[in-house]
Design a protein around this motif. Structure first.
Motif, PDB file in Angstrom:
ATOM      1  N   GLU A  76      51.758  25.142 -19.375  1.00  0.00           N
ATOM      2  CA  GLU A  76      51.765  26.432 -20.068  1.00  0.00           C
ATOM      3  C   GLU A  76      50.368  26.937 -20.408  1.00  0.00           C
ATOM      4  OE1 GLU A  76      54.358  26.030 -23.472  1.00  0.00           O
ATOM      5  OE2 GLU A  76      55.976  25.287 -22.203  1.00  0.00           O
ATOM      6  N   HIS A  77      49.408  26.022 -20.610  1.00  0.00           N
ATOM      7  CA  HIS A  77      48.097  26.452 -21.089  1.00  0.00           C
ATOM      8  C   HIS A  77      46.935  26.020 -20.180  1.00  0.00           C
ATOM      9  CE1 HIS A  77      50.076  27.689 -24.747  1.00  0.00           C
ATOM     10  NE2 HIS A  77      50.584  26.482 -24.886  1.00  0.00           N
ATOM     11  N   PHE A  78      46.872  24.726 -19.892  1.00  0.00           N
ATOM     12  CA  PHE A  78      45.715  24.203 -19.166  1.00  0.00           C
ATOM     13  C   PHE A  78      45.653  24.706 -17.721  1.00  0.00           C
ATOM     14  CE2 PHE A  78      43.822  20.617 -16.654  1.00  0.00           C
ATOM     15  CZ  PHE A  78      42.501  20.884 -16.995  1.00  0.00           C
ATOM     16  N   PHE A  79      46.732  24.530 -16.970  1.00  0.00           N
ATOM     17  CA  PHE A  79      46.715  24.937 -15.561  1.00  0.00           C
ATOM     18  C   PHE A  79      46.478  26.438 -15.396  1.00  0.00           C
ATOM     19  CE2 PHE A  79      49.653  21.107 -14.549  1.00  0.00           C
ATOM     20  CZ  PHE A  79      48.581  20.237 -14.655  1.00  0.00           C
ATOM     21  N   PRO A  80      47.159  27.289 -16.181  1.00  0.00           N
ATOM     22  CA  PRO A  80      46.875  28.729 -16.026  1.00  0.00           C
ATOM     23  C   PRO A  80      45.414  29.086 -16.331  1.00  0.00           C
ATOM     24  CG  PRO A  80      48.965  28.425 -17.149  1.00  0.00           C
ATOM     25  CD  PRO A  80      48.321  27.057 -17.054  1.00  0.00           C
ATOM     26  N   ALA A  81      44.834  28.443 -17.349  1.00  0.00           N
ATOM     27  CA  ALA A  81      43.430  28.744 -17.681  1.00  0.00           C
ATOM     28  C   ALA A  81      42.502  28.316 -16.549  1.00  0.00           C
ATOM     29  CB  ALA A  81      43.038  28.055 -18.984  1.00  0.00           C
ATOM     30  N   LEU A  82      42.707  27.130 -16.016  1.00  0.00           N
ATOM     31  CA  LEU A  82      41.860  26.650 -14.922  1.00  0.00           C
ATOM     32  C   LEU A  82      42.122  27.429 -13.634  1.00  0.00           C
ATOM     33  CD1 LEU A  82      39.719  24.698 -13.891  1.00  0.00           C
ATOM     34  CD2 LEU A  82      41.542  23.003 -13.509  1.00  0.00           C
ATOM     35  N   ILE A  86      39.972  28.542 -10.123  1.00  0.00           N
ATOM     36  CA  ILE A  86      40.102  27.825  -8.843  1.00  0.00           C
ATOM     37  C   ILE A  86      41.366  28.183  -8.063  1.00  0.00           C
ATOM     38  CG2 ILE A  86      38.735  25.885  -9.694  1.00  0.00           C
ATOM     39  CD1 ILE A  86      41.422  24.274  -9.805  1.00  0.00           C
ATOM     40  N   GLY A  87      42.223  29.016  -8.614  1.00  0.00           N
ATOM     41  CA  GLY A  87      43.474  29.358  -7.952  1.00  0.00           C
ATOM     42  C   GLY A  87      44.538  28.301  -8.200  1.00  0.00           C
ATOM     43  N   LYS A  88      45.767  28.677  -7.827  1.00  0.00           N
ATOM     44  CA  LYS A  88      46.890  27.775  -8.102  1.00  0.00           C
ATOM     45  C   LYS A  88      47.803  27.587  -6.889  1.00  0.00           C
ATOM     46  CE  LYS A  88      50.618  27.188 -11.383  1.00  0.00           C
ATOM     47  NZ  LYS A  88      51.325  27.695 -12.534  1.00  0.00           N
ATOM     48  N   MET A  94      48.303  22.651  -7.831  1.00  0.00           N
ATOM     49  CA  MET A  94      49.615  22.595  -7.192  1.00  0.00           C
ATOM     50  C   MET A  94      50.047  21.140  -6.995  1.00  0.00           C
ATOM     51  SD  MET A  94      50.886  24.277  -3.612  1.00  0.00           S
ATOM     52  CE  MET A  94      50.220  22.980  -2.582  1.00  0.00           C
ATOM     53  N   SER A  95      49.128  20.300  -6.564  1.00  0.00           N
ATOM     54  CA  SER A  95      49.414  18.886  -6.343  1.00  0.00           C
ATOM     55  C   SER A  95      49.808  18.184  -7.644  1.00  0.00           C
ATOM     56  CB  SER A  95      48.176  18.219  -5.734  1.00  0.00           C
ATOM     57  OG  SER A  95      48.314  16.827  -5.713  1.00  0.00           O
ATOM     58  N   ILE A  96      49.092  18.468  -8.713  1.00  0.00           N
ATOM     59  CA  ILE A  96      49.373  17.853 -10.009  1.00  0.00           C
ATOM     60  C   ILE A  96      50.734  18.302 -10.533  1.00  0.00           C
ATOM     61  CG2 ILE A  96      48.628  17.804 -12.438  1.00  0.00           C
ATOM     62  CD1 ILE A  96      46.864  16.049 -10.694  1.00  0.00           C
ATOM     63  N   GLU A  97      51.058  19.576 -10.363  1.00  0.00           N
ATOM     64  CA  GLU A  97      52.372  20.066 -10.808  1.00  0.00           C
ATOM     65  C   GLU A  97      53.504  19.408 -10.020  1.00  0.00           C
ATOM     66  OE1 GLU A  97      51.840  24.402 -12.795  1.00  0.00           O
ATOM     67  OE2 GLU A  97      51.729  24.368 -10.607  1.00  0.00           O
ATOM     68  N   GLU A  98      53.285  19.172  -8.737  1.00  0.00           N
ATOM     69  CA  GLU A  98      54.284  18.458  -7.933  1.00  0.00           C
ATOM     70  C   GLU A  98      54.489  17.036  -8.456  1.00  0.00           C
ATOM     71  OE1 GLU A  98      56.383  19.555  -5.540  1.00  0.00           O
ATOM     72  OE2 GLU A  98      55.590  21.529  -6.050  1.00  0.00           O
ATOM     73  N   GLU A  99      53.412  16.403  -8.887  1.00  0.00           N
ATOM     74  CA  GLU A  99      53.531  15.057  -9.447  1.00  0.00           C
ATOM     75  C   GLU A  99      54.343  15.062 -10.739  1.00  0.00           C
ATOM     76  OE1 GLU A  99      49.528  13.603  -9.706  1.00  0.00           O
ATOM     77  OE2 GLU A  99      49.399  13.277  -7.539  1.00  0.00           O
ATOM     78  N   VAL A 145      44.607   9.486 -13.441  1.00  0.00           N
ATOM     79  CA  VAL A 145      43.288   9.292 -12.816  1.00  0.00           C
ATOM     80  C   VAL A 145      42.854  10.579 -12.112  1.00  0.00           C
ATOM     81  CG1 VAL A 145      42.053   8.066 -10.972  1.00  0.00           C
ATOM     82  CG2 VAL A 145      43.449   6.787 -12.614  1.00  0.00           C
ATOM     83  N   LYS A 146      43.770  11.211 -11.368  1.00  0.00           N
ATOM     84  CA  LYS A 146      43.424  12.458 -10.667  1.00  0.00           C
ATOM     85  C   LYS A 146      43.008  13.547 -11.652  1.00  0.00           C
ATOM     86  CE  LYS A 146      46.611  12.071  -6.834  1.00  0.00           C
ATOM     87  NZ  LYS A 146      47.760  12.741  -6.208  1.00  0.00           N
ATOM     88  N   GLU A 147      43.782  13.687 -12.718  1.00  0.00           N
ATOM     89  CA  GLU A 147      43.427  14.718 -13.692  1.00  0.00           C
ATOM     90  C   GLU A 147      42.057  14.438 -14.304  1.00  0.00           C
ATOM     91  OE1 GLU A 147      47.715  16.462 -15.190  1.00  0.00           O
ATOM     92  OE2 GLU A 147      46.647  15.086 -16.523  1.00  0.00           O
ATOM     93  N   GLU A 148      41.815  13.173 -14.657  1.00  0.00           N
ATOM     94  CA  GLU A 148      40.583  12.819 -15.357  1.00  0.00           C
ATOM     95  C   GLU A 148      39.357  12.791 -14.448  1.00  0.00           C
ATOM     96  OE1 GLU A 148      41.374   9.250 -17.625  1.00  0.00           O
ATOM     97  OE2 GLU A 148      43.084  10.198 -18.617  1.00  0.00           O
ATOM     98  N   THR A 149      39.560  12.580 -13.159  1.00  0.00           N
ATOM     99  CA  THR A 149      38.405  12.518 -12.257  1.00  0.00           C
ATOM    100  C   THR A 149      38.223  13.774 -11.399  1.00  0.00           C
ATOM    101  OG1 THR A 149      39.655  11.373 -10.514  1.00  0.00           O
ATOM    102  CG2 THR A 149      38.478   9.987 -12.133  1.00  0.00           C
ATOM    103  N   VAL A 150      39.252  14.588 -11.288  1.00  0.00           N
ATOM    104  CA  VAL A 150      39.152  15.801 -10.471  1.00  0.00           C
ATOM    105  C   VAL A 150      39.228  17.058 -11.345  1.00  0.00           C
ATOM    106  CG1 VAL A 150      40.185  17.138  -8.594  1.00  0.00           C
ATOM    107  CG2 VAL A 150      40.110  14.644  -8.437  1.00  0.00           C
ATOM    108  N   LEU A 151      40.355  17.239 -12.036  1.00  0.00           N
ATOM    109  CA  LEU A 151      40.545  18.485 -12.792  1.00  0.00           C
ATOM    110  C   LEU A 151      39.641  18.597 -14.016  1.00  0.00           C
ATOM    111  CD1 LEU A 151      44.384  19.231 -12.812  1.00  0.00           C
ATOM    112  CD2 LEU A 151      42.614  20.173 -11.345  1.00  0.00           C
ATOM    113  N   PHE A 152      39.576  17.544 -14.818  1.00  0.00           N
ATOM    114  CA  PHE A 152      38.809  17.645 -16.059  1.00  0.00           C
ATOM    115  C   PHE A 152      37.315  17.893 -15.799  1.00  0.00           C
ATOM    116  CE2 PHE A 152      42.065  14.983 -18.714  1.00  0.00           C
ATOM    117  CZ  PHE A 152      43.052  15.920 -18.447  1.00  0.00           C
ATOM    118  N   PRO A 153      36.689  17.173 -14.860  1.00  0.00           N
ATOM    119  CA  PRO A 153      35.276  17.490 -14.576  1.00  0.00           C
ATOM    120  C   PRO A 153      35.091  18.903 -13.996  1.00  0.00           C
ATOM    121  CG  PRO A 153      35.812  15.306 -13.749  1.00  0.00           C
ATOM    122  CD  PRO A 153      37.107  15.953 -14.167  1.00  0.00           C
ATOM    123  N   MET A 154      36.118  19.379 -13.296  1.00  0.00           N
ATOM    124  CA  MET A 154      36.062  20.730 -12.752  1.00  0.00           C
ATOM    125  C   MET A 154      35.968  21.757 -13.884  1.00  0.00           C
ATOM    126  SD  MET A 154      38.693  22.234  -9.935  1.00  0.00           S
ATOM    127  CE  MET A 154      38.459  20.826  -8.864  1.00  0.00           C
TER     128      MET A 154
END
Length: 177
Positions: A76-82, A86-88, A94-99, A145-154
């Motif tokens: 509701e908040h994090f993905f829309p802001a990012l 970077i697009g969705k 998209m990959s994280i939401e599928e997970e 791990v993906k969120e913390e190493t890919v999305l968060f640094p982004m």
């Protein structure tokens, strides 16, 4: 024993989410031990196995609310802001939401197949049903791990401070309510 937590991210918004990951991992460790006991056939008899399986159901049931609250905040908040940066439609969001859906599927599958009377199940059936919880655990660990190493640094690289400040306020709610 409690250890001081070190955060990988620099901003407050993703630190909130990273802290939630640490709490969720703590809860996951409680029920994953039971999954491993079944995977390694560590029960002395069916009474012990049924008690362990019942505990697994209870711990997973207790885990669902904080997990759902966490994923809802992200969606509701994090993905829309990012996604403004970077697009969705494709890529990491998209990959994280599928997970998120995959994790819900494994846990839902576990509850669907284990809804009967435990007295009716053989040890092998109980062990087989715990595999869904084990799969959920594995996907969750990789997911964090993906969120913390890919999305968060982004977020640290691309988001402007003016967009991060309201995001912090949106993410500040507790996942344990």
């Amino acid at each position: 024993m409690w250890e001081e937590q070190k955060f990988q991210t620099k901003n407050k918004a993703t630190r909130i989410l990273e802290n939630e990951h640490k709490y969720l991992q703590y809860l996951m460790e409680e029920w994953h031990t039971i999954v491993l006991d079944f995977a390694n056939s560590r029960h002395k008899d069916m009474q012990e196995a049924r008690a362990a399986f019942k505990e697994l159901r209870e711990r997973l049931k207790s885990f669902l609310e904080p997990l759902k609250n966490h994923t809802d905040k992200e969606e509701e908040h994090f993905f829309p802001a990012l996604s403004l940066y970077i697009g969705k439609e494709q890529g990491p969001i998209m990959s994280i939401e599928e997970e998120h859906k995959e994790i819900e599927g494994y846990i839902g599958h576990f509850f669907f197949h284990s809804r009967g009377d435990l007295e009716e199940y053989s040890y092998e059936q109980l062990r087989k049903m715990t595999e869904d919880a084990g799969e959920a655990f594995e996907v969750l660990i990789l997911h964090f791990v993906k969120e913390e190493t890919v999305l968060f640094p982004m977020v640290d690289r691309v988001m402007l401070t003016k967009d991060l400040e309201p995001l912090v306020e949106d993410l500040r709610s507790l996942i344990t309510q």
